[in-house]
Design an enzyme around this catalytic site. Structure first.
Site, PDB file in Angstrom:
ATOM      1  N   CYS A   1     -38.302 -36.661 -71.583  1.00 23.62           N
ATOM      2  CA  CYS A   1     -37.483 -37.029 -72.737  1.00 23.62           C
ATOM      3  C   CYS A   1     -36.012 -37.232 -72.341  1.00 23.62           C
ATOM      4  O   CYS A   1     -35.689 -38.219 -71.688  1.00 23.62           O
ATOM      5  CB  CYS A   1     -37.653 -35.998 -73.843  1.00 23.62           C
ATOM      6  SG  CYS A   1     -37.056 -36.607 -75.422  1.00 23.62           S
TER       7      CYS A   1
ATOM      8  N   GLU B   1     -45.619 -31.379 -72.550  1.00 26.76           N
ATOM      9  CA  GLU B   1     -45.998 -29.958 -72.701  1.00 26.76           C
ATOM     10  C   GLU B   1     -46.707 -29.711 -74.033  1.00 26.76           C
ATOM     11  O   GLU B   1     -47.326 -28.662 -74.224  1.00 26.76           O
ATOM     12  CB  GLU B   1     -44.763 -29.047 -72.553  1.00 26.76           C
ATOM     13  CG  GLU B   1     -43.761 -29.080 -73.689  1.00 26.76           C
ATOM     14  CD  GLU B   1     -42.697 -30.180 -73.568  1.00 26.76           C
ATOM     15  OE1 GLU B   1     -42.947 -31.170 -72.850  1.00 26.76           O
ATOM     16  OE2 GLU B   1     -41.643 -30.048 -74.195  1.00 26.76           O
TER      17      GLU B   1
ATOM     18  N   HIS C   1     -43.139 -35.600 -75.160  1.00 24.84           N
ATOM     19  CA  HIS C   1     -43.151 -34.248 -74.554  1.00 24.84           C
ATOM     20  C   HIS C   1     -44.558 -33.902 -74.070  1.00 24.84           C
ATOM     21  O   HIS C   1     -45.407 -33.508 -74.873  1.00 24.84           O
ATOM     22  CB  HIS C   1     -42.652 -33.222 -75.579  1.00 24.84           C
ATOM     23  CG  HIS C   1     -41.179 -33.280 -75.776  1.00 24.84           C
ATOM     24  ND1 HIS C   1     -40.300 -32.421 -75.163  1.00 24.84           N
ATOM     25  CD2 HIS C   1     -40.420 -34.148 -76.480  1.00 24.84           C
ATOM     26  CE1 HIS C   1     -39.061 -32.738 -75.493  1.00 24.84           C
ATOM     27  NE2 HIS C   1     -39.105 -33.789 -76.297  1.00 24.84           N
TER      28      HIS C   1
END
Lengths: 226, 187
Positions: B84, B171, B169
């Site tokens: 990001c 994650e 993102h």
């Protein structure tokens, strides 16, 4: 920085509050959305009116907003509440107790962005076992206020989140795919005491309401003690 | 050891828990050692670094915009993954221009022909990614687009190095990207 916290009454929003306080942030107000819909996608409902006691116990002003709890429309009510709080308390940002729900997080992020506010979720993607253990070791006193998945039954309602709770839920979490923190909506909690409370909430009278595999702990009378 | 770089505003230290720790945890779960460090503290690194991940930050955070990662990149010749805002830093320092590009929530991501062949993305033709950004950058000529959303490039790679940028993102619901990047650092 000054923050308003979206307060559900459960452990996640109050532990998020604690984490912000510990890292130097100022909590200017709590914001509670009082949903008329028990199955609201966005807002936790059991004993939501008791957030008034939590606000009083912590000495933080509570701002309440009612919603019919209709999917997506309830976001307008949340937007109104956040706008009102930001203006009244000169907030820099909003704090949420979101852990994994992209449904909740992305909707709150959008509102905050529109209002020019920070959106902070201190528990986002946390290790859930470590979090629950920290909750206990940091002195939070939390009860199970609602259960909504197998194999939970009425015996869980009103029990404390303590080490025996971790042992008990760890035994069933793998088999039934239950998240330890209840982030999948498997259970809801209510905080009776947090380290920043000046008073403790005591539950004087409550009923266990359980039918069709789900139930909640209906607190009929509660008060504060020093 | 993989260096996980925090580029968030130090006035809000809890952002490390939200944007850095989840990435570090995914690496640790693969049995690889991790060092979380804020961009202001880079001078303290004393370990052998095998890879670098530059994490994202909050939507409202623009503190990173006048910081530079070039000194870090030139110090270590290792694979890099910018997430990001981390991708924005990597690309803007390679000649990309920062542009407005608001995306919030789960978005469809599709691999390009290059993405279908790349070691990081191969075999995942279409998926959803969790976007949380109000800026992106133009893509410099030295970078190749591996995946894109309707609005913009979502995964890019520097032409002749294992330097990657991911705008959403990973994650969140796409841990496989971080896991594959870790595998690249081991190779």
């Amino acid at each position: 920085m000054k923050f308003g916290v979206l307060l559900s009454g459960g452990k996640d929003s109050l532990y998020a509050t604690w984490k912000i306080m510990q890292t130097g942030g100022e909590i200017a107000c709590f914001i509670t959305i009082n949903s008329q819909n028990a199955e609201s996608y966005m807002f936790h409902t059991p004993n939501i009116s008791l957030t008034r006691l939590q606000a009083k116990a912590s000495g933080i002003t509570l701002l309440e907003e009612k919603t019919q709890g209709v999917e997506e429309e309830e976001l307008d009510d949340l937007n109104n509440a956040i706008t009102r709080a930001a203006k009244e308390f000169h907030l820099d940002g909003i704090v949420t107790g979101a852990i994994q729900s992209v449904y909740q997080a992305s909707r709150i992020e959008r509102i905050c962005h529109q209002e020019g506010l920070w959106c902070i979720s201190p528990l986002w993607l946390c290790d859930q076992e470590s979090y629950i253990r920290s909750l206990i070791s940091d002195g939070f006193e939390v009860i199970i206020a609602g259960v909504y998945a197998d194999p939970f039954d009425a015996s869980w309602l009103g029990t404390w989140i303590d080490n025996s709770f971790i042992d008990r839920i760890s035994k069933i979490s793998g088999k039934y795919q239950i998240s330890l923190a209840g982030e999948g909506g498997e259970y809801e909690s209510f905080v009776c005491y947090a380290p920043f409370f000046k008073q403790r909430i005591i539950i004087k009278d409550a009923d266990k309401i359980f039918e069709h595999g789900a139930g909640y702990y209906h607190v009929k009378e509660a008060g504060l003690i020093s | 050891m993989i260096l996980v770089l925090d580029i968030s505003n130090p006035v809000v230290p809890v952002l490390c828990d939200e944007f850095v720790s989840p990435v570090a945890r995914i690496i640790e779960q693969k049995g690889i050692s991790v060092k979380k460090i804020h961009i202001s503290d880079l001078i303290q690194i004393k370990h052998k670094v095998t890879g670098i991940i530059i994490c994202g930050t909050a939507l409202a955070d623009s503190w990173y915009k006048d910081k530079r990662i070039e000194p870090l990149v030139s110090r270590y010749n290792v694979p890099i993954l910018g997430i990001c805002a981390g991708m924005q830093m990597l690309l803007s320092e390679s000649g990309g221009v920062v542009i407005q590009s608001l995306e919030i929530g789960m978005i469809p991501v599709t691999l390009s022909c290059d993405g279908k062949e790349d070691i990081l993305t191969k075999g995942k033709d279409e998926f959803s990614g969790y976007a949380l950004h109000q800026y992106a950058t133009t893509i410099p000529e030295t970078w190749t687009v591996l995946a894109h959303s309707k609005n913009t490039a979502q995964i890019v790679r520097y032409s002749d190095k294992f330097w990657y940028g991911v705008l959403f993102h990973p994650e969140v619901r796409n841990e496989w990207i971080i896991e594959r990047f870790v595998d690249i650092t081991i190779k």
